[in-house]
Design a protein around this motif. Structure first.
Motif, PDB file in Angstrom:
ATOM      1  N   UNK A 199       0.800  -1.217   0.000  1.00 31.80           N
ATOM      2  CA  UNK A 199       0.000   0.000   0.000  1.00 31.80           C
ATOM      3  C   UNK A 199       0.834   1.270   0.000  1.00 31.80           C
ATOM      4  N   UNK A 200       2.145   1.133   0.252  1.00 34.63           N
ATOM      5  CA  UNK A 200       3.053   2.283   0.161  1.00 34.63           C
ATOM      6  C   UNK A 200       4.023   2.108  -1.012  1.00 34.63           C
ATOM      7  N   UNK A 201       3.541   1.428  -2.067  1.00 32.40           N
ATOM      8  CA  UNK A 201       4.326   1.167  -3.271  1.00 32.40           C
ATOM      9  C   UNK A 201       5.304   0.014  -3.014  1.00 32.40           C
ATOM     10  N   UNK A 202       6.388  -0.047  -3.776  1.00 32.65           N
ATOM     11  CA  UNK A 202       7.322  -1.170  -3.671  1.00 32.65           C
ATOM     12  C   UNK A 202       8.023  -1.182  -2.315  1.00 32.65           C
ATOM     13  N   UNK A 203       8.389  -2.392  -1.887  1.00 31.21           N
ATOM     14  CA  UNK A 203       9.257  -2.560  -0.729  1.00 31.21           C
ATOM     15  C   UNK A 203      10.691  -2.588  -1.239  1.00 31.21           C
ATOM     16  N   UNK A 204      11.521  -1.681  -0.764  1.00 31.19           N
ATOM     17  CA  UNK A 204      12.878  -1.510  -1.277  1.00 31.19           C
ATOM     18  C   UNK A 204      13.878  -1.793  -0.160  1.00 31.19           C
ATOM     19  N   UNK A 205      14.846  -2.674  -0.456  1.00 29.02           N
ATOM     20  CA  UNK A 205      15.835  -3.090   0.529  1.00 29.02           C
ATOM     21  C   UNK A 205      17.237  -3.062  -0.081  1.00 29.02           C
ATOM     22  N   UNK A 206      18.231  -3.006   0.794  1.00 29.50           N
ATOM     23  CA  UNK A 206      19.602  -3.264   0.361  1.00 29.50           C
ATOM     24  C   UNK A 206      19.836  -4.771   0.320  1.00 29.50           C
ATOM     25  N   UNK A 207      20.670  -5.205  -0.610  1.00 27.49           N
ATOM     26  CA  UNK A 207      20.994  -6.619  -0.755  1.00 27.49           C
ATOM     27  C   UNK A 207      22.184  -7.009   0.100  1.00 27.49           C
ATOM     28  N   UNK A 208      22.252  -8.281   0.442  1.00 32.43           N
ATOM     29  CA  UNK A 208      23.493  -8.884   0.923  1.00 32.43           C
ATOM     30  C   UNK A 208      24.364  -9.184  -0.297  1.00 32.43           C
ATOM     31  N   UNK A 209      25.602  -9.610  -0.060  1.00 34.10           N
ATOM     32  CA  UNK A 209      26.487  -9.913  -1.184  1.00 34.10           C
ATOM     33  C   UNK A 209      25.912 -11.013  -2.075  1.00 34.10           C
ATOM     34  N   UNK A 210      25.262 -11.998  -1.455  1.00 33.67           N
ATOM     35  CA  UNK A 210      24.574 -13.048  -2.190  1.00 33.67           C
ATOM     36  C   UNK A 210      23.139 -13.098  -1.692  1.00 33.67           C
ATOM     37  N   UNK A 211      22.185 -13.121  -2.632  1.00 34.17           N
ATOM     38  CA  UNK A 211      20.778 -13.020  -2.259  1.00 34.17           C
ATOM     39  C   UNK A 211      19.953 -14.128  -2.893  1.00 34.17           C
ATOM     40  N   UNK A 212      18.868 -14.483  -2.191  1.00 36.80           N
ATOM     41  CA  UNK A 212      17.886 -15.407  -2.743  1.00 36.80           C
ATOM     42  C   UNK A 212      16.514 -14.987  -2.259  1.00 36.80           C
ATOM     43  N   UNK A 213      15.580 -14.857  -3.203  1.00 40.74           N
ATOM     44  CA  UNK A 213      14.178 -14.582  -2.866  1.00 40.74           C
ATOM     45  C   UNK A 213      13.329 -15.632  -3.550  1.00 40.74           C
TER      46      UNK A 213
END
Length: 289
Positions: A199-213
């Motif tokens: 409801x507040x648009x995209x959720x934006x985060x910083x990544x770790x060096x290696x990521x999995x979603x």
């Protein structure tokens, strides 16, 4: 022009317009959002030479001011197919008279799709063909069907790993710009999907060096997993208040403007810089089950 990569596990369709994936199928199941214009008329646009929105839709470089729409112009450009193998397609975009009106740099931008079993590797390569330093952002915006087969939107969960502290940067929904003054350190590992989550648009985060979603559910074994290295930000998005049946998983090398930016492209938050003749690359992998 439409091209297809196919093996015994996946069929991937890519359009040279925007170098955009239009379909990812496995066993006749469509995993990629099919661009219903009533909600969002895209599938998986490529973001270049900016990611996200600019404050007031413009930026400054030197003494000039340039206009550019959100996520840049690559997604609305015709790419040239420069390599076609059974398991790989490479598309290329270079500057044009039109692009130079909005982005004063000479460049070569390549997007590669490599099929390997149940995985698709997407690689971005940028080369500065200019005699001056070049500033840019690049990123992904792939939208995956929710539900994939069974259940409803609320039966699915996004799992983010590694489970460690990362920075959450809220967006201003009205402008699409970042509220850096309100960033916070959070631990986020599982996000059960609801439409109100966005409801507040995209959720934006910083990544770790290696990521999995991973996008999963408890009703069957069908899932999507997106992995990447050294792409410093990512976004998760589905439109709100519209109840669209997709969620985007978006690794980025670049990010939207801060709402307090002075508009200088060279000092823009999250911007990348390439020396003349310099090269840059990043990649992410989509795994389908």
């Amino acid at each position: 022009m439409i091209n297809t990569l196919q093996n015994g596990q996946l069929t991937v369709v890519i359009d040279s317009f925007g170098a955009e994936m239009n379909s990812i199928k496995s066993n006749d199941i469509e995993y990629l959002w099919q661009a219903d214009k009533n909600f969002w008329a895209r599938h998986a646009p490529v973001l270049f030479p900016i990611v996200g929105k600019l404050k007031n839709g413009e930026y400054h470089y030197g003494e000039e001011t340039y206009k550019m729409g959100g996520h840049g112009f690559a997604r609305d450009s015709e790419f040239k197919l420069v390599k076609e193998d059974d398991d790989e397609l490479i598309y290329e975009l270079c500057q044009s008279e039109e692009s130079l009106l909005h982005y004063p740099f000479k460049f070569t931008f390549r997007v590669s799709y490599i099929l390997n079993g149940n995985k698709i590797k997407i690689r971005y390569e940028v080369k500065n063909e200019d005699e001056k330093f070049m500033n840019f952002g690049v990123g992904a915006h792939s939208a995956f069907n929710v539900p994939l087969i069974n259940g409803s939107f609320e039966d699915y969960t996004l799992t983010i790993s590694p489970n460690e502290k990362r920075t959450f940067i809220p967006l201003n929904p009205a402008s699409g710009t970042l509220k850096l003054d309100e960033k916070s350190e959070v631990e986020v590992s599982k996000l059960p999907l609801t439409h109100q989550l966005f409801d507040q648009d995209a959720l934006v985060y910083t990544s770790s060096d290696e990521m999995k979603v991973s996008l999963t559910n408890d009703l069957d074994d069908h899932s999507v997993t997106v992995t990447w290295k050294n792409m410093p930000y990512f976004g998760l998005w589905s439109p709100y208040p519209a109840e669209a049946s997709f969620v985007c998983i978006e690794p980025w090398c670049g990010i939207a403007d801060d709402e307090n930016t002075d508009g200088d492209l060279t000092t823009k938050f999250g911007i990348n810089e390439l020396a003349p003749e310099g090269k840059f690359s990043c990649e992410y992998i989509i795994e389908i089950k």
